[in-house]
Design a protein around this motif. Structure first.
Motif, PDB file in Angstrom:
ATOM      1  N   PRO A 618       0.791  -1.228   0.000  1.00  0.00           N
ATOM      2  CA  PRO A 618       0.000   0.000   0.000  1.00  0.00           C
ATOM      3  C   PRO A 618       0.825   1.282   0.000  1.00  0.00           C
ATOM      4  N   PHE A 619       2.031   1.277   0.560  1.00  0.00           N
ATOM      5  CA  PHE A 619       2.775   2.515   0.750  1.00  0.00           C
ATOM      6  C   PHE A 619       4.119   2.474   0.028  1.00  0.00           C
ATOM      7  N   MET A 620       4.049   2.657  -1.281  1.00  0.00           N
ATOM      8  CA  MET A 620       5.269   2.654  -2.091  1.00  0.00           C
ATOM      9  C   MET A 620       5.878   4.051  -2.223  1.00  0.00           C
ATOM     10  N   GLY A 621       5.144   5.087  -1.759  1.00  0.00           N
ATOM     11  CA  GLY A 621       5.649   6.443  -1.916  1.00  0.00           C
ATOM     12  C   GLY A 621       5.485   6.925  -3.340  1.00  0.00           C
ATOM     13  N   ASN A 622       6.275   7.962  -3.705  1.00  0.00           N
ATOM     14  CA  ASN A 622       6.167   8.552  -5.038  1.00  0.00           C
ATOM     15  C   ASN A 622       7.044   7.863  -6.074  1.00  0.00           C
ATOM     16  N   ASP A 623       7.861   6.931  -5.620  1.00  0.00           N
ATOM     17  CA  ASP A 623       8.760   6.200  -6.502  1.00  0.00           C
ATOM     18  C   ASP A 623       8.012   4.981  -7.043  1.00  0.00           C
ATOM     19  N   GLU A 624       7.831   4.926  -8.361  1.00  0.00           N
ATOM     20  CA  GLU A 624       7.041   3.847  -8.953  1.00  0.00           C
ATOM     21  C   GLU A 624       7.795   2.525  -9.008  1.00  0.00           C
ATOM     22  N   ARG A 625       9.106   2.544  -8.812  1.00  0.00           N
ATOM     23  CA  ARG A 625       9.875   1.301  -8.830  1.00  0.00           C
ATOM     24  C   ARG A 625       9.536   0.447  -7.620  1.00  0.00           C
ATOM     25  N   LEU A 626       9.564  -0.875  -7.822  1.00  0.00           N
ATOM     26  CA  LEU A 626       9.397  -1.780  -6.687  1.00  0.00           C
ATOM     27  C   LEU A 626      10.633  -1.693  -5.799  1.00  0.00           C
ATOM     28  N   PHE A 627      10.507  -2.176  -4.558  1.00  0.00           N
ATOM     29  CA  PHE A 627      11.602  -1.992  -3.604  1.00  0.00           C
ATOM     30  C   PHE A 627      12.895  -2.662  -4.072  1.00  0.00           C
ATOM     31  N   TRP A 628      12.813  -3.839  -4.676  1.00  0.00           N
ATOM     32  CA  TRP A 628      14.038  -4.494  -5.126  1.00  0.00           C
ATOM     33  C   TRP A 628      14.673  -3.712  -6.273  1.00  0.00           C
ATOM     34  N   GLN A 629      13.844  -3.063  -7.095  1.00  0.00           N
ATOM     35  CA  GLN A 629      14.382  -2.261  -8.192  1.00  0.00           C
ATOM     36  C   GLN A 629      15.074  -1.001  -7.665  1.00  0.00           C
ATOM     37  N   ARG A 630      14.439  -0.352  -6.711  1.00  0.00           N
ATOM     38  CA  ARG A 630      15.068   0.827  -6.103  1.00  0.00           C
ATOM     39  C   ARG A 630      16.420   0.461  -5.502  1.00  0.00           C
ATOM     40  N   SER A 631      16.423  -0.654  -4.773  1.00  0.00           N
ATOM     41  CA  SER A 631      17.636  -1.085  -4.097  1.00  0.00           C
ATOM     42  C   SER A 631      18.767  -1.343  -5.086  1.00  0.00           C
ATOM     43  N   GLU A 632      18.476  -2.090  -6.130  1.00  0.00           N
ATOM     44  CA  GLU A 632      19.518  -2.400  -7.115  1.00  0.00           C
ATOM     45  C   GLU A 632      19.991  -1.150  -7.841  1.00  0.00           C
ATOM     46  N   ASP A 633      19.056  -0.272  -8.198  1.00  0.00           N
ATOM     47  CA  ASP A 633      19.442   0.959  -8.899  1.00  0.00           C
ATOM     48  C   ASP A 633      20.350   1.821  -8.036  1.00  0.00           C
ATOM     49  N   ARG A 634      20.033   1.913  -6.750  1.00  0.00           N
ATOM     50  CA  ARG A 634      20.856   2.741  -5.857  1.00  0.00           C
ATOM     51  C   ARG A 634      22.222   2.112  -5.634  1.00  0.00           C
ATOM     52  N   ASN A 635      22.246   0.812  -5.436  1.00  0.00           N
ATOM     53  CA  ASN A 635      23.531   0.128  -5.230  1.00  0.00           C
ATOM     54  C   ASN A 635      24.408   0.228  -6.472  1.00  0.00           C
ATOM     55  N   ARG A 636      23.816   0.069  -7.639  1.00  0.00           N
ATOM     56  CA  ARG A 636      24.581   0.210  -8.884  1.00  0.00           C
ATOM     57  C   ARG A 636      25.014   1.661  -9.097  1.00  0.00           C
ATOM     58  N   GLY A 637      24.143   2.600  -8.708  1.00  0.00           N
ATOM     59  CA  GLY A 637      24.491   4.013  -8.850  1.00  0.00           C
ATOM     60  C   GLY A 637      25.673   4.407  -7.987  1.00  0.00           C
ATOM     61  N   THR A 638      25.737   3.880  -6.762  1.00  0.00           N
ATOM     62  CA  THR A 638      26.881   4.162  -5.886  1.00  0.00           C
ATOM     63  C   THR A 638      28.164   3.597  -6.478  1.00  0.00           C
ATOM     64  N   ALA A 639      28.088   2.381  -7.014  1.00  0.00           N
ATOM     65  CA  ALA A 639      29.269   1.772  -7.647  1.00  0.00           C
ATOM     66  C   ALA A 639      29.712   2.598  -8.847  1.00  0.00           C
ATOM     67  N   ALA A 640      28.758   3.103  -9.623  1.00  0.00           N
ATOM     68  CA  ALA A 640      29.098   3.915 -10.801  1.00  0.00           C
ATOM     69  C   ALA A 640      29.797   5.209 -10.391  1.00  0.00           C
ATOM     70  N   LEU A 641      29.390   5.792  -9.254  1.00  0.00           N
ATOM     71  CA  LEU A 641      30.046   7.008  -8.771  1.00  0.00           C
ATOM     72  C   LEU A 641      31.496   6.741  -8.389  1.00  0.00           C
ATOM     73  N   TYR A 642      31.731   5.660  -7.677  1.00  0.00           N
ATOM     74  CA  TYR A 642      33.105   5.291  -7.338  1.00  0.00           C
ATOM     75  C   TYR A 642      33.929   5.095  -8.613  1.00  0.00           C
ATOM     76  N   ASP A 643      33.337   4.459  -9.594  1.00  0.00           N
ATOM     77  CA  ASP A 643      34.008   4.232 -10.879  1.00  0.00           C
ATOM     78  C   ASP A 643      34.344   5.553 -11.555  1.00  0.00           C
ATOM     79  N   SER A 644      33.391   6.494 -11.567  1.00  0.00           N
ATOM     80  CA  SER A 644      33.609   7.782 -12.247  1.00  0.00           C
ATOM     81  C   SER A 644      34.691   8.615 -11.576  1.00  0.00           C
ATOM     82  N   LEU A 645      34.936   8.372 -10.282  1.00  0.00           N
ATOM     83  CA  LEU A 645      35.984   9.097  -9.564  1.00  0.00           C
ATOM     84  C   LEU A 645      37.355   8.465  -9.751  1.00  0.00           C
ATOM     85  N   GLY A 646      37.400   7.374 -10.514  1.00  0.00           N
ATOM     86  CA  GLY A 646      38.670   6.737 -10.810  1.00  0.00           C
ATOM     87  C   GLY A 646      39.033   5.614  -9.867  1.00  0.00           C
ATOM     88  N   LEU A 647      38.059   5.161  -9.051  1.00  0.00           N
ATOM     89  CA  LEU A 647      38.320   4.049  -8.134  1.00  0.00           C
ATOM     90  C   LEU A 647      37.912   2.738  -8.797  1.00  0.00           C
TER      91      LEU A 647
END
Length: 662
Positions: A618-647
């Motif tokens: 009932p309470f997904m908030g304003n984000d239409e992604r399912l919780f597992w999708q949000r989680s994976e997108d955020r985890n991949r996004g953090t990894a991409a940031l580390y990559d872009s900084l040269g790590l």
């Protein structure tokens, strides 16, 4: 007992120099990007006390002059603390409201006559019923009138305001779309009181009041922008990091109808009152080097370099002296001698946050590791506000801790029962009833209860709350899912704890305040386990506020243990996670746990064990992604940031920030 420590988490990395200037000159320098006078407070309570004090002064001055004090008030979460303080002043300091005329800024439409949910009912519960205001001096749009009467009612409402000489004090919150009142994006500066269609974000925010988004009326009768700007004094309040971006747009951005709160820039007597979390995106807090000489520490330097990398689209080790000089960071060159020296410092700093051993690597040099090598293995408690936040936010790390032989406990702080749909109960009741019939159970209890619950669901009306039988069944469903998920992650059954904190068990979306009972339940578990590591939700943007209350209960318990001088706490580290509603900014990350593609798949499978929280939650908030999708997108996004900084380049990363008890 300190029950709002989460509001001070930001203090660990913000100097008072940036939000409490010593004189008018310093304030002018710091706030040169701000177009509305803005006061930043260390806590919600401090800000609310100051606003209430000024409102009380105005009321008393009007009393001396024998005049009415006309105040416009909103519902929602933002003004609650102000109302609480005004009520306290009424009870303890003889503040009278007999000369106050109150106008509700909005009301939902359409409302059923005699309904239990409305903005006026909320204002009565929060404020009017606790003070000596004359009920005849309270005015609100009527959400129960016919459509044909709306235009005339709005005209008379404006006329009533004029009849009292206009509004003296306008108290406002700000919505997630930048709305004030219910003036949604697109509202015009000359708008007056009118009927307006609510967007999905506003309806989601009102779900707590109406028992679910589907029960929220589609419209609202709201004061217009012109009505609001006609007030003699305006206070705009915002508390919490979920309001940070809108505050930045309102205070520092351009005036635009896409963010109606930005119209306040045109008023000559408006003040914004926010806590540090809501101020986190303002230039003087987030990028202070752009407005003043800085007190440089490791965190601020890292923040500046990450910002510079994003601005120049370069990895850390490719930044040059020219990049620093052209973007307001020449102070760092003076401090460190060259761009190279700063670059290598921050590169190593970020590199040292990465660890595949979230519980510490035994028999290893831990000088540059986020966690200690000893003791090993560690006793670990992961506090999860709802029965799935643990796996959504740090499922990969939990599995890693288990595989590395740490004694991992999961503590589910609430039952999460209100987030289970009725159809889930029906599905389980079908199973239980069928089981009873197949195995020819003698008792009629199951059959009778099955009929009773089916009858309750079929007669349930829009906005009705569940009875206790339904709530218990829904809680049982979530417990079962949590146990299966824990078993899949390798957690021992005896290490799964269901705390069922009392603040949550109201049977309604609106919860009770944190109490000593809540804190003592958490404290008892801490004393039983005596953990070396605690993981707690730092994801305080949860739209219903449960995460914040749960985190406050843990931090309050830790604070009490610290005051009591408990020895176990001296060898314990506290880590905050995010994931369901937001992610840590990379400049603040202190432990980054890489997740391989296979581990990410296992994490997804663990989240999917919480079947009631998939598409039907009932309470997904304003984000239409399912919780597992949000989680994976955020985890991949953090990894991409580390990559872009040269790590190093990873599939995904779960991130943590250490909490240091104050």
């Amino acid at each position: 007992m300190k029950t709002n420590l989460s509001s001070q988490i930001t203090l660990n990395r913000v100097s008072t120099k940036y939000y409490k200037p010593e004189n008018a000159f310093e304030r002018t320098v710091l706030t040169r990007f701000e177009k509305i006078p803005t006061d930043i407070y260390e806590s919600v309570e401090e800000g609310a006390r100051q606003i209430a004090k000024e409102i009380a002064f105005s009321i008393r001055e009007k009393q001396k002059a024998g005049e009415f004090c006309v105040i416009a008030l909103p519902g929602g979460n933002s003004p609650r603390y102000v109302y609480d303080e005004l009520i306290r002043m009424h009870r303890e300091e003889a503040l009278s409201f007999r000369n106050v005329v109150a106008f509700s800024i909005y009301e939902y439409y359409p409302l059923a006559p005699g309904g239990t949910s409305s903005n006026m009912k909320l204002l009565q519960d929060l404020f009017f019923n606790h003070i000596d205001i004359n009920p005849l001096n309270i005015f609100s749009p009527d959400g129960t009138i016919t459509k044909d009467s709306i235009f005339e009612q709005c005209r008379l409402f404006e006329q009533k305001i004029e009849g009292f000489g206009g509004i003296d004090i306008m108290l406002l919150g700000i919505g997630r779309t930048g709305n004030i009142g219910f003036n949604e994006p697109g509202s015009q500066i000359n708008s007056t009181t009118r009927l307006i269609l609510l967007d999905n974000t506003s309806r989601n925010e009102a779900a707590k009041l109406f028992g679910g988004t589907e029960n929220v009326p589609v419209s609202s009768i709201t004061m217009g922008i012109s009505t609001i700007l006609g007030a003699k004094k305006i206070y705009l309040m915002a508390w919490g990091d979920d309001k940070a971006q809108m505050i930045k747009e309102t205070v520092e951005g351009k005036v635009t109808d896409t963010i109606p709160a930005s119209y306040l820039q045109s008023h000559n007597n408006v003040r914004v009152a926010i806590d540090l979390s809501a101020a986190s995106n303002l230039t003087r807090i987030q990028r202070p080097w752009l407005v003043t000489s800085c007190e440089w520490d490791d965190k601020l330097i890292r923040s500046a370099i990450v910002w510079l990398c994003m601005l120049t689209k370069k990895p850390i080790l490719k930044l040059t002296n020219k990049d620093y000089n052209e973007n307001g960071l020449s102070e760092l060159l003076a401090l460190y001698g060259s761009a190279y020296n700063v670059n290598i410092k921050i590169f190593n700093d970020l590199q040292h946050t990465i660890t595949g051993w979230p519980g510490g690597k035994p028999n290893a040099d831990d000088t540059n590791r986020p966690e200690r090598a000893t003791p090993y293995p560690k006793r670990v408690i992961v506090f999860s506000p709802h029965p799935d936040d643990d796996v959504i936010s740090m499922g990969g790390t939990v599995r890693r801790l288990v595989e590395q032989n740490h004694d991992v406990h999961i503590a589910y702080e609430t039952s999460g029962n209100i987030a289970v749909g009725d159809e889930e109960v029906v599905r389980f009741m079908h199973f239980i009833n069928g089981f009873n019939q197949i195995f020819d159970a003698k008792s009629d209890v199951v059959g009778n209860k099955y009929k009773e619950i089916r009858s309750f669901i079929s007669n349930k009306k829009e906005g009705d709350f569940d009875n206790w039988d339904m709530l218990k069944l829904k809680g049982l469903i979530r417990r079962g899912e949590a146990r299966i998920a824990c078993a899949y992650a390798g957690i021992k059954s005896e290490n799964v704890h269901f705390l069922d904190l009392p603040f949550y068990e109201t049977g309604k979306i609106q919860k009770s305040p944190i109490s000593e009972k809540d804190v003592e339940i958490v404290r008892a578990l801490l004393r039983e386990v005596k953990p070396h590591q605690i993981f707690v939700a730092g994801d305080l943007a949860d739209p219903h506020g449960t995460h914040r209350v749960c985190t406050d209960s843990v931090l309050a318990a830790i604070d009490m243990e610290k005051e009591a001088g408990e020895e176990w706490l001296k060898d314990c580290r506290i880590w905050m996670y995010r994931g369901a509603w937001a992610e840590w900014e990379i400049e603040h990350i202190e432990m980054a746990v890489p997740i391989s593609p296979e581990e990410l798949r296992l994490k997804r499978n663990t989240i999917l064990k919480h079947q009631s929280q998939m598409e039907g939650a009932p309470f997904m908030g304003n984000d239409e992604r399912l919780f597992w999708q949000r989680s994976e997108d955020r985890n991949r996004g953090t990894a991409a940031l580390y990559d872009s900084l040269g790590l190093a380049s990873y599939e995904a990363i779960e991130a943590f920030v250490e909490y240091i008890p104050l």
